[in-house]
Design an enzyme around this catalytic site. Sequence first.
Site, PDB file in Angstrom:
ATOM      1  N   THR A   1      59.590  48.195   8.860  1.00 18.38           N
ATOM      2  CA  THR A   1      60.669  49.083   9.314  1.00 18.38           C
ATOM      3  C   THR A   1      61.750  48.280  10.045  1.00 18.38           C
ATOM      4  O   THR A   1      61.471  47.255  10.678  1.00 18.38           O
ATOM      5  CB  THR A   1      60.143  50.197  10.251  1.00 18.38           C
ATOM      6  OG1 THR A   1      59.539  49.575  11.387  1.00 18.38           O
ATOM      7  CG2 THR A   1      59.124  51.070   9.548  1.00 18.38           C
ATOM      8  N   GLU A   2      62.973  48.800   9.961  1.00 23.85           N
ATOM      9  CA  GLU A   2      64.097  48.090  10.584  1.00 23.85           C
ATOM     10  C   GLU A   2      64.603  48.810  11.824  1.00 23.85           C
ATOM     11  O   GLU A   2      65.359  48.259  12.599  1.00 23.85           O
ATOM     12  CB  GLU A   2      65.232  47.949   9.563  1.00 23.85           C
ATOM     13  CG  GLU A   2      64.893  46.888   8.518  1.00 23.85           C
ATOM     14  CD  GLU A   2      65.746  46.976   7.273  1.00 23.85           C
ATOM     15  OE1 GLU A   2      66.778  47.657   7.298  1.00 23.85           O
ATOM     16  OE2 GLU A   2      65.328  46.360   6.273  1.00 23.85           O
TER      17      GLU A   2
ATOM     18  N   ASN B   1      62.344  55.620  13.311  1.00 19.76           N
ATOM     19  CA  ASN B   1      62.491  56.719  12.338  1.00 19.76           C
ATOM     20  C   ASN B   1      62.825  56.265  10.914  1.00 19.76           C
ATOM     21  O   ASN B   1      63.098  57.106  10.052  1.00 19.76           O
ATOM     22  CB  ASN B   1      63.516  57.774  12.813  1.00 19.76           C
ATOM     23  CG  ASN B   1      63.000  58.471  14.046  1.00 19.76           C
ATOM     24  OD1 ASN B   1      61.795  58.694  14.171  1.00 19.76           O
ATOM     25  ND2 ASN B   1      63.883  58.798  14.966  1.00 19.76           N
TER      26      ASN B   1
ATOM     27  N   ASP C   1      50.616  55.166  17.997  1.00 18.42           N
ATOM     28  CA  ASP C   1      50.686  56.618  17.815  1.00 18.42           C
ATOM     29  C   ASP C   1      52.088  57.060  17.395  1.00 18.42           C
ATOM     30  O   ASP C   1      52.241  58.052  16.678  1.00 18.42           O
ATOM     31  CB  ASP C   1      50.294  57.331  19.118  1.00 18.42           C
ATOM     32  CG  ASP C   1      48.831  57.104  19.455  1.00 18.42           C
ATOM     33  OD1 ASP C   1      48.117  56.522  18.614  1.00 18.42           O
ATOM     34  OD2 ASP C   1      48.409  57.485  20.556  1.00 18.42           O
TER      35      ASP C   1
ATOM     36  N   THR D   1      48.643  52.187  22.667  1.00 20.13           N
ATOM     37  CA  THR D   1      47.501  53.009  23.088  1.00 20.13           C
ATOM     38  C   THR D   1      46.520  53.198  21.937  1.00 20.13           C
ATOM     39  O   THR D   1      45.315  53.196  22.130  1.00 20.13           O
ATOM     40  CB  THR D   1      47.984  54.403  23.569  1.00 20.13           C
ATOM     41  OG1 THR D   1      49.088  54.238  24.438  1.00 20.13           O
ATOM     42  CG2 THR D   1      46.881  55.139  24.287  1.00 20.13           C
TER      43      THR D   1
ATOM     44  N   GLY E   1      53.403  60.266  22.521  1.00 20.27           N
ATOM     45  CA  GLY E   1      54.099  59.027  22.868  1.00 20.27           C
ATOM     46  C   GLY E   1      55.604  59.080  22.656  1.00 20.27           C
ATOM     47  O   GLY E   1      56.280  58.079  22.846  1.00 20.27           O
TER      48      GLY E   1
HETATM   49  C1  LIG Z   1      44.470  54.700  38.165  1.00 15.55           C
HETATM   50  C2  LIG Z   1      43.594  54.723  36.949  1.00 15.55           C
HETATM   51  C3  LIG Z   1      44.262  55.493  35.873  1.00 15.55           C
HETATM   52  C4  LIG Z   1      43.387  55.626  34.666  1.00 15.55           C
HETATM   53  C5  LIG Z   1      43.933  56.701  33.800  1.00 15.55           C
HETATM   54  C6  LIG Z   1      43.275  56.673  32.497  1.00 15.55           C
HETATM   55  C7  LIG Z   1      43.640  57.875  31.684  1.00 15.55           C
HETATM   56  C8  LIG Z   1      44.084  57.433  30.358  1.00 15.55           C
HETATM   57  C9  LIG Z   1      44.196  58.575  29.380  1.00 15.55           C
HETATM   58  C10 LIG Z   1      45.109  58.146  28.296  1.00 15.55           C
HETATM   59  C11 LIG Z   1      45.359  59.226  27.324  1.00 15.55           C
HETATM   60  C12 LIG Z   1      46.280  58.708  26.287  1.00 15.55           C
HETATM   61  C13 LIG Z   1      46.701  59.748  25.345  1.00 15.55           C
HETATM   62  C14 LIG Z   1      47.549  59.121  24.267  1.00 15.55           C
HETATM   63  C15 LIG Z   1      48.840  58.994  24.364  1.00 15.55           C
HETATM   64  C16 LIG Z   1      49.615  58.220  23.334  1.00 15.55           C
HETATM   65  O1  LIG Z   1      50.001  59.058  22.287  1.00 15.55           O
HETATM   66  C17 LIG Z   1      50.849  57.627  23.985  1.00 15.55           C
HETATM   67  C18 LIG Z   1      51.623  56.782  22.977  1.00 15.55           C
HETATM   68  O2  LIG Z   1      50.812  55.794  22.430  1.00 15.55           O
HETATM   69  P1  LIG Z   1      51.425  54.522  21.663  1.00 15.55           P
HETATM   70  O3  LIG Z   1      52.419  55.001  20.654  1.00 15.55           O
HETATM   71  O4  LIG Z   1      50.266  53.824  21.006  1.00 15.55           O
HETATM   72  O5  LIG Z   1      52.107  53.692  22.689  1.00 15.55           O
HETATM   73  N1  LIG Z   1      50.454  56.798  25.102  1.00 15.55           N
HETATM   74  C19 LIG Z   1      50.711  57.129  26.363  1.00 15.55           C
HETATM   75  O6  LIG Z   1      51.340  58.105  26.636  1.00 15.55           O
HETATM   76  C20 LIG Z   1      50.192  56.174  27.427  1.00 15.55           C
HETATM   77  C21 LIG Z   1      49.509  56.906  28.547  1.00 15.55           C
HETATM   78  C22 LIG Z   1      48.947  55.896  29.517  1.00 15.55           C
HETATM   79  C23 LIG Z   1      48.680  56.505  30.835  1.00 15.55           C
HETATM   80  C24 LIG Z   1      48.210  55.516  31.872  1.00 15.55           C
HETATM   81  N1  LIG Z   2      61.688  48.527  13.366  1.00 19.55           N
HETATM   82  C1  LIG Z   2      61.664  49.270  14.466  1.00 19.55           C
HETATM   83  N2  LIG Z   2      62.463  48.974  15.521  1.00 19.55           N
HETATM   84  C2  LIG Z   2      62.411  49.695  16.661  1.00 19.55           C
HETATM   85  N3  LIG Z   2      61.602  50.774  16.830  1.00 19.55           N
HETATM   86  C3  LIG Z   2      60.797  51.105  15.820  1.00 19.55           C
HETATM   87  C4  LIG Z   2      60.776  50.375  14.597  1.00 19.55           C
HETATM   88  N4  LIG Z   2      59.859  50.948  13.772  1.00 19.55           N
HETATM   89  C5  LIG Z   2      59.329  51.991  14.446  1.00 19.55           C
HETATM   90  N5  LIG Z   2      59.893  52.096  15.679  1.00 19.55           N
HETATM   91  C6  LIG Z   2      59.577  53.058  16.746  1.00 19.55           C
HETATM   92  O1  LIG Z   2      58.797  52.370  17.711  1.00 19.55           O
HETATM   93  C7  LIG Z   2      58.154  53.337  18.538  1.00 19.55           C
HETATM   94  C8  LIG Z   2      56.806  52.864  18.979  1.00 19.55           C
HETATM   95  O2  LIG Z   2      56.027  52.615  17.889  1.00 19.55           O
HETATM   96  P1  LIG Z   2      54.458  52.466  17.926  1.00 19.55           P
HETATM   97  O3  LIG Z   2      54.099  51.899  16.609  1.00 19.55           O
HETATM   98  O4  LIG Z   2      53.850  53.730  18.317  1.00 19.55           O
HETATM   99  O5  LIG Z   2      54.199  51.367  19.039  1.00 19.55           O
HETATM  100  P2  LIG Z   2      53.682  51.538  20.540  1.00 19.55           P
HETATM  101  O6  LIG Z   2      52.267  51.977  20.454  1.00 19.55           O
HETATM  102  O7  LIG Z   2      53.819  50.165  21.123  1.00 19.55           O
HETATM  103  O8  LIG Z   2      54.523  52.562  21.223  1.00 19.55           O
HETATM  104  C9  LIG Z   2      58.100  54.599  17.724  1.00 19.55           C
HETATM  105  O9  LIG Z   2      58.878  55.553  18.383  1.00 19.55           O
HETATM  106  C10 LIG Z   2      58.710  54.234  16.397  1.00 19.55           C
HETATM  107  O10 LIG Z   2      59.512  55.300  15.930  1.00 19.55           O
END
Ligand SMILES: CCCCCCCCCCCCC/C=C/[C@@H](O)[C@H](COP(=O)(O)O)NC(=O)CCCCC
Ligand SMILES: Nc1ncnc2c1ncn2[C@@H]1O[C@H](COP(=O)(O)OP(=O)(O)O)[C@@H](O)[C@H]1O
Length: 526
Positions: free
Chosen positions: A152-153, A156, A180, A224, A484
């Site tokens: 992806t570039e 979205n 996610d 995550t 996320g």
């Molecule tokens: C002080 C100790 C705190 C420990 C808290 C642990 C609780 C963690 C629960 C996390 C639930 C995460 C649910 C998932 C969320 C993801 O969709 C979202 C985006 O993920 P990604 O695209 O891979 O980056 N992640 C978050 O919102 C991160 C939540 C982290 C909170 C500490």
């Molecule tokens: N080439 C790109 N450049 C910048 N952002 C992007 C690109 N491809 C996807 N994304 C966006 O990056 C964000 C995070 O992606 P994700 O794969 O969930 O990584 P992370 O877990 O680190 O948040 C998403 O909102 C997605 O839409």
Amino acid sequence: MHHPFKVGFCFPKFLRRDKGESGTSHGVSVSEILAVRELDVDSGTKDDGRWQKMPQKSTEAYPYAFTVSYVERAWQHRWRCSDVTFHCLEGALCQQWVQTIREQLTALTSRPKHLLVYINPYGGKQQGERIYEQKVAPLFTLASISTHVIVTEHANHARDHLRTEAELKKYDGVVCVGGDGMFSEMVHGLVSRTQRDNGVDQNSPEEKLVPCTLRIGIIPAGSTDCICYATVGINDPVTSALHIIVGDAQAMDVCSVHHNNTFLRYSVSLLGYGFYGDVLADSERKRWMGPARYDFSGFKTFLTHHYYEGTVSFLPATDILGTPRDKTRCRAGCFICQHNGQLYSEDHQPLFLLPEYKGGWRVIRGKFLAINAASMSCACPRSPKGLSPAAHLADGTTDLILVRKCSRFNFLRHLLRHTSKYDQFDMTFVEVHRVRRFRFTPRYCQSDSELDLRENGKKLFSQICRDHPACSCSPAYSSWNCDGEILPHAAIEVGLVRIEGKILDENLLQSAQTGVKVHLPFGQRP
Ligand SMILES: CCCCCCCCCCCCC/C=C/[C@@H](O)[C@H](COP(=O)(O)O)NC(=O)CCCCC
Ligand SMILES: Nc1ncnc2c1ncn2[C@@H]1O[C@H](COP(=O)(O)OP(=O)(O)O)[C@@H](O)[C@H]1O
Ligand SMILES: [Ca+2]
């Protein structure tokens, strides 16, 4: 071990030489064979060019051989690709085995042959391309899966490509390499495309959606990786690739999020207002930190200790099997998900058709540190049991967790319990409900200008405490963390998506899976 209920091969007439054993038999279930190839014993090479050194004596005694690559279960839900080589005296027998195994593999219709792969090069630790090239692509090649790969570039890119351009007929599934956020792009692209092609309006919360036919595979390369972890039990790219190859599938609940009858987004894992919304909003400005941004912003948000006032209304799921306080966990072949969460009466009627199970809406007003809706456990490496450990992947419900205003110390105890064996719901300021639908209305209405500012990512001065503009107490609004992605609207309506053909009664909300399927069920396959 050879599974008694699976069709499999035992190779008793062959001499297995790969681990120096002689005359041992080896059982491999066909459903877990990845590939088979003949070995050219004389030249000492396999047909894929890899070397295998054979003792001179055995090559003379057993001049024909073939190698079977299969799934080996390692520790903690991890899968690995293993090889076993069998030798025999007759070339014809050897070829017969290879041909028979190939025929059996071709007959497995659930396995993908052509995949469309999207790689987010900026997700997680920015290792998506390397992970795919080094760990995943060789396995797809081994399993004779053809791929079309798109790096992806921009954000979205994958969603829009799926929605408008991709020639979906050419593929058996789509795969995302990322976190996610990338999975969410896949869901939005595929679901929107399917509804548009079938003339379904996503803006109506009551509209029944047409299920998607393509499955989505996730190769974890995000921050995550909750959706991958909660479905597979581990965030390991090789394990995920192997689940995709063998054609595993798991249906998932999908919630639709609306604001004033306008569709905003779908959610499959977490919808979080307050703590998780604030963590996400803060962490987006620190993407350069990689996954560590969540620890930094999590700590900072914990210290700010903001609470938000509003009203939560919800429709409890009264007619289902299971509660959020169950000790059992959703695993592959889960009984509750197989029945779509539905509980039946003795004469096999769905219970929700009976008057005593027709629950009404409940309303709770208050000051909340967090409002979370977990449609699955949301297990992830930070919290291996997840936000709602007993939540089901495909029971047509979401677990609504309300954390009321409490002391910092108590909130820390609650958070820490996500990482230990103690029950995070067993606290006076926490309640959890398994629901079909819910609404949140903040105490103060958000003006259109405030929404515009939020949507454009500008800092809001107007959101600071309405009652005491000069003080530093809690802002009037948080944002929603939707798998996320940030949703600027505080007031939302959420419902489990309804799927055409799965609705048991037109007049009642009987939710069902969207037909979005991910590869990869959790744990041992039945
Ligand atoms: C002080 C100790 C705190 C420990 C808290 C642990 C609780 C963690 C629960 C996390 C639930 C995460 C649910 C998932 C969320 C993801 O969709 C979202 C985006 O993920 P990604 O695209 O891979 O980056 N992640 C978050 O919102 C991160 C939540 C982290 C909170 C500490
Ligand atoms: N080439 C790109 N450049 C910048 N952002 C992007 C690109 N491809 C996807 N994304 C966006 O990056 C964000 C995070 O992606 P994700 O794969 O969930 O990584 P992370 O877990 O680190 O948040 C998403 O909102 C997605 O839409
Ligand atoms: Ca669920």
